[in-house]
Design an enzyme around this catalytic site. Structure first.
Site, PDB file in Angstrom:
ATOM      1  N   SER A 204      34.339  34.612  45.197  1.00  0.00           N
ATOM      2  CA  SER A 204      35.553  34.274  44.465  1.00  0.00           C
ATOM      3  C   SER A 204      35.202  33.406  43.268  1.00  0.00           C
ATOM      4  O   SER A 204      34.101  32.867  43.172  1.00  0.00           O
ATOM      5  CB  SER A 204      36.513  33.527  45.399  1.00  0.00           C
ATOM      6  OG  SER A 204      36.694  34.238  46.609  1.00  0.00           O
TER       7      SER A 204
ATOM      8  N   HIS B 285      40.154  28.406  30.389  1.00  0.00           N
ATOM      9  CA  HIS B 285      39.840  28.473  28.962  1.00  0.00           C
ATOM     10  C   HIS B 285      40.971  27.784  28.207  1.00  0.00           C
ATOM     11  O   HIS B 285      42.144  27.931  28.566  1.00  0.00           O
ATOM     12  CB  HIS B 285      39.709  29.924  28.487  1.00  0.00           C
ATOM     13  CG  HIS B 285      38.753  30.735  29.289  1.00  0.00           C
ATOM     14  ND1 HIS B 285      37.388  30.647  29.143  1.00  0.00           N
ATOM     15  CD2 HIS B 285      38.965  31.645  30.274  1.00  0.00           C
ATOM     16  CE1 HIS B 285      36.795  31.468  29.987  1.00  0.00           C
ATOM     17  NE2 HIS B 285      37.733  32.081  30.690  1.00  0.00           N
TER      18      HIS B 285
ATOM     19  N   CYS C 212      38.703  35.844  47.666  1.00  0.00           N
ATOM     20  CA  CYS C 212      38.640  36.892  48.677  1.00  0.00           C
ATOM     21  C   CYS C 212      38.554  36.226  50.043  1.00  0.00           C
ATOM     22  O   CYS C 212      38.141  35.082  50.157  1.00  0.00           O
ATOM     23  CB  CYS C 212      37.419  37.780  48.470  1.00  0.00           C
ATOM     24  SG  CYS C 212      37.411  38.691  46.926  1.00  0.00           S
TER      25      CYS C 212
END
Length: 268
Positions: A113, A118, A141
């Site tokens: 995962s 950003h 996951c």
């Protein structure tokens, strides 16, 4: 919901994505540049890395790899690779200040995962409006749920507008071979928000239940002009300037909140 007895690994991918916006008014080019420098420093790569590492701790994930970078003239990125299993230190990639991988192992596991952020500072060329945006994605996951970090991230980023999307992809099988396309109850992201956050924001949902896609938009209810002025004293504004700036800010915030351009409206 009763805990599922699965056959093998939980193959569901759960992704929680944020767009957060901070709005400001600066009436000169120098002030706008100063604001962008200020907000860029407030959300630098080091601070964002600390926030994301805490996020890992909250959701119960183990950090495998961390990359962070500040950009010129502005902006920053942080990416963390995580897993739900205990860490084997011999297989962890450690990146030094020269961005060189110290360990010899290269991670290439599709069941891992990630958490990333950003930032995007920008300003309007004429009006004096400055907008800071940060995109955050927590994708996991297995049994790890990114929803556990929802309230922490909203509080840490203290934003004027927030858009959140949560989606569950893929399927997992139980011990009888039956597919399960989601493994928990949800009808809105708001189900997982604390009462104080709900009281702070105006919100609406756009959900596609059959696709396991949940979308919530949030707009801060409290509006105090002095909190949106950069290098400007609200007492120095004329009544006309006061009204104009409020309308300008309110228009900007409403456009982002609704995701479309609108005519100038007055703040009530």
């Amino acid at each position: 919901m009763q805990k599922l007895k699965l056959y093998g690994f939980n193959n569901l991918t759960k992704s929680l994505s944020f767009c957060i916006y901070d709005i400001c008014y600066a009436n000169t080019n120098d002030s706008r540049n100063s604001y962008i420098s200020y907000i860029d420093e407030q959300y630098n790569a080091i601070r964002l890395t600390k926030i994301l590492k805490k996020t890992c701790s909250i959701i119960g994930a183990n950090v495998l790899n961390v990359f962070h970078q500040d950009y010129e003239p502005q902006g920053a990125s942080v990416t963390i690779l995580v897993c739900e299993e205990p860490i084997n230190l011999e297989k962890v990639n450690i990146v030094n200040k020269s961005n060189k991988i110290i360990s010899s192992s290269v991670l290439a596991h599709l069941d891992k995962s990630h958490i990333c952020v950003h930032t995007y500072p920008e300003s309007h060329p004429q009006s004096g409006i400055c907008t800071f945006r940060a995109d955050i994605e927590v994708s996991t996951c297995g049994i790890i749920s990114p929803l556990n970090a929802l309230n922490y991230l909203i509080h840490q980023l203290e934003s004027d507008i927030v858009t959140i999307e949560y989606r569950v992809r893929g399927f997992t099988r139980d011990i009888h071979g039956i597919k399960h396309f989601i493994d928990h109850k949800i009808n809105s992201i708001q189900n997982f928000m604390s009462h104080d956050i709900k009281s702070m924001y105006e919100m609406f949902d756009v959900n596609i239940y059959q696709e396991n896609i949940f979308h919530t938009r949030m707009l801060l209810k409290e509006f105090n002009l002095k909190n949106y002025l950069f290098n400007i004293n609200v007492k120095d504004l004329s009544k006309k300037e006061h009204s104009y700036i409020i309308d300008l800010l309110w228009k900007e915030m409403r456009e982002i909140y609704h995701g479309k351009n609108i005519s100038m409206i007055k703040k009530i």
